[in-house]
Enzyme design. Sequence first.
Site, PDB file in Angstrom:
ATOM      1  CD  GLU A  94      -2.338   1.310   3.025  1.00  0.00           C
ATOM      2  OE1 GLU A  94      -1.716   0.442   3.818  1.00  0.00           O
ATOM      3  OE2 GLU A  94      -3.300   1.830   3.281  1.00  0.00           O
TER       4      GLU A  94
ATOM      5  CG  ASN B 290      -4.915   4.046   0.669  1.00  0.00           C
ATOM      6  OD1 ASN B 290      -4.045   3.401  -0.330  1.00  0.00           O
ATOM      7  ND2 ASN B 290      -4.616   3.855   1.912  1.00  0.00           N
TER       8      ASN B 290
ATOM      9  CE  LYS C 148      -7.238   1.317   3.870  1.00  0.00           C
ATOM     10  NZ  LYS C 148      -5.744   1.741   4.672  1.00  0.00           N
TER      11      LYS C 148
ATOM     12  CD  GLU D 162      -5.196   4.670   6.306  1.00  0.00           C
ATOM     13  OE1 GLU D 162      -4.649   3.941   6.718  1.00  0.00           O
ATOM     14  OE2 GLU D 162      -5.941   4.439   5.009  1.00  0.00           O
TER      15      GLU D 162
ATOM     16  CB  CYS E 249      -3.969  -1.289   4.793  1.00  0.00           C
ATOM     17  SG  CYS E 249      -2.938  -1.531   6.084  1.00  0.00           S
TER      18      CYS E 249
ATOM     19  CG  ASN F 220       2.146   1.599   4.311  1.00  0.00           C
ATOM     20  OD1 ASN F 220       2.637   2.552   4.378  1.00  0.00           O
ATOM     21  ND2 ASN F 220       1.791   0.572   3.487  1.00  0.00           N
TER      22      ASN F 220
HETATM   23  N1  ING Z   1      -3.175   0.607   8.807  1.00  0.00           N
HETATM   24  C1  ING Z   1      -3.630  -0.076   9.835  1.00  0.00           C
HETATM   25  C2  ING Z   1      -4.038  -1.489   9.565  1.00  0.00           C
HETATM   26  O1  ING Z   1      -5.473  -1.797   9.324  1.00  0.00           O
HETATM   27  C3  ING Z   1      -4.234  -0.317  11.885  1.00  0.00           C
HETATM   28  C4  ING Z   1      -4.570   0.508  10.600  1.00  0.00           C
HETATM   29  C5  ING Z   1      -3.114   0.047  12.688  1.00  0.00           C
HETATM   30  C6  ING Z   1      -5.561  -0.723  12.335  1.00  0.00           C
HETATM   31  C7  ING Z   1      -2.908  -0.678  14.055  1.00  0.00           C
HETATM   32  C8  ING Z   1      -5.194  -1.674  13.530  1.00  0.00           C
HETATM   33  C9  ING Z   1      -4.172  -1.535  14.394  1.00  0.00           C
HETATM   34  O2  ING Z   1      -3.518  -2.379   9.191  1.00  0.00           O
HETATM   35  C10 ING Z   1      -4.017   1.076   7.589  1.00  0.00           C
HETATM   36  N2  ING Z   1      -3.183   1.442   6.600  1.00  0.00           N
HETATM   37  O3  ING Z   1      -4.930   0.545   7.197  1.00  0.00           O
END
Ligand code: ING
Length: 315
Positions: free
Chosen positions: A52, A111, A128, A147, A173, A198
């Site tokens: 991503e 995204n 996304k 985001e 993601c 990410n």
């Molecule tokens: N990043 C994360 C993901 O879903 C996140 C957001 C981070 C969710 C930590 C839960 C815990 O992997 C993205 N870019 O969606």
Amino acid sequence: MVTSSTARKLHLAVAQLGPVQRADSRKQVVLRLLELLKDAASRGAAWVTFPELALTTFFPRWDMDDSAEIRAFFETEMPGPETRPLFDAARELSVGFYLGYAELDGDRQFNTSILVGRDGTILGKYRKIHIPGDAATVSGAALQHLEKKYFAVGDLGFPVWETPDAKIGMCICNDRRWPETFRVMGLQGVDVVMNGYNTPSGYVQWNEPIHLRMHHHLLSLQSAAYQNACWIASAAKAGVEEGSPMIGGSAIVAPTGEVMVRTFSEDDEVINFVCDLSVCEYYRANIFNFAAHRRPEHYGLILERTGAGAPLARP
Ligand code: ING
């Protein structure tokens, strides 16, 4: 279960990226992507999944308001002058790829990921849908995840593309944490879902123990692959970007739900596996024969409700 005569072999690779710092140019990043693509091709892979937002640092960790500063992270054309070498190499090597990037479409910011065929042409685009985090800074949080400030909800659904090699779908993601993502593609007979991510390993608005980042990442992929009888190729952008650590754990997961190969490092690293797509058919004909076993007449709440509500049981 599956004999060699029924095998439908497809050699997949996942190209994990280590950190991309704010000062790293698209030209520098594309040179890294090209090295990974050539490595994957040298191993015999036919398709490569990149992460991503692969072309820039994960900028939603910052709260920015200057539109020029924000738009500098977005692509207005794909391929553009900096990314065209990737498409040219794909065509020369006859390797298809998934690439995640920030897309500017007029005034709309998405995204996005694209699926590029082995002839170097864009087969399809995904935007996304499950946008995590917040639309404004959360005061007191050790880490921001904005985001919702920078990306609109995707408007292209969860398509599946019929390629000569396989039915291929895409997600990005956070999408991997929502079973609906894969079920919509599973209902289209998807063989391979490509996913870039990410995932910050630092605390994001709650003090979840860090080891659970990897656990939930793999749990999501393994359950989705098994429950939808598909292969999943999932690529991290990993390592410490601008002081913010992100998990690795890029993986190729089988329809059995097993992780067949995963990355060791949090740097640029290729993993690959020769996937037998006919294994999908075995599960679709038996345990996950959707037509024989699903009962949508009882699933109404899944479409009727966005958030949880009162129990349906009558006292
Ligand atoms: N990043 C994360 C993901 O879903 C996140 C957001 C981070 C969710 C930590 C839960 C815990 O992997 C993205 N870019 O969606």
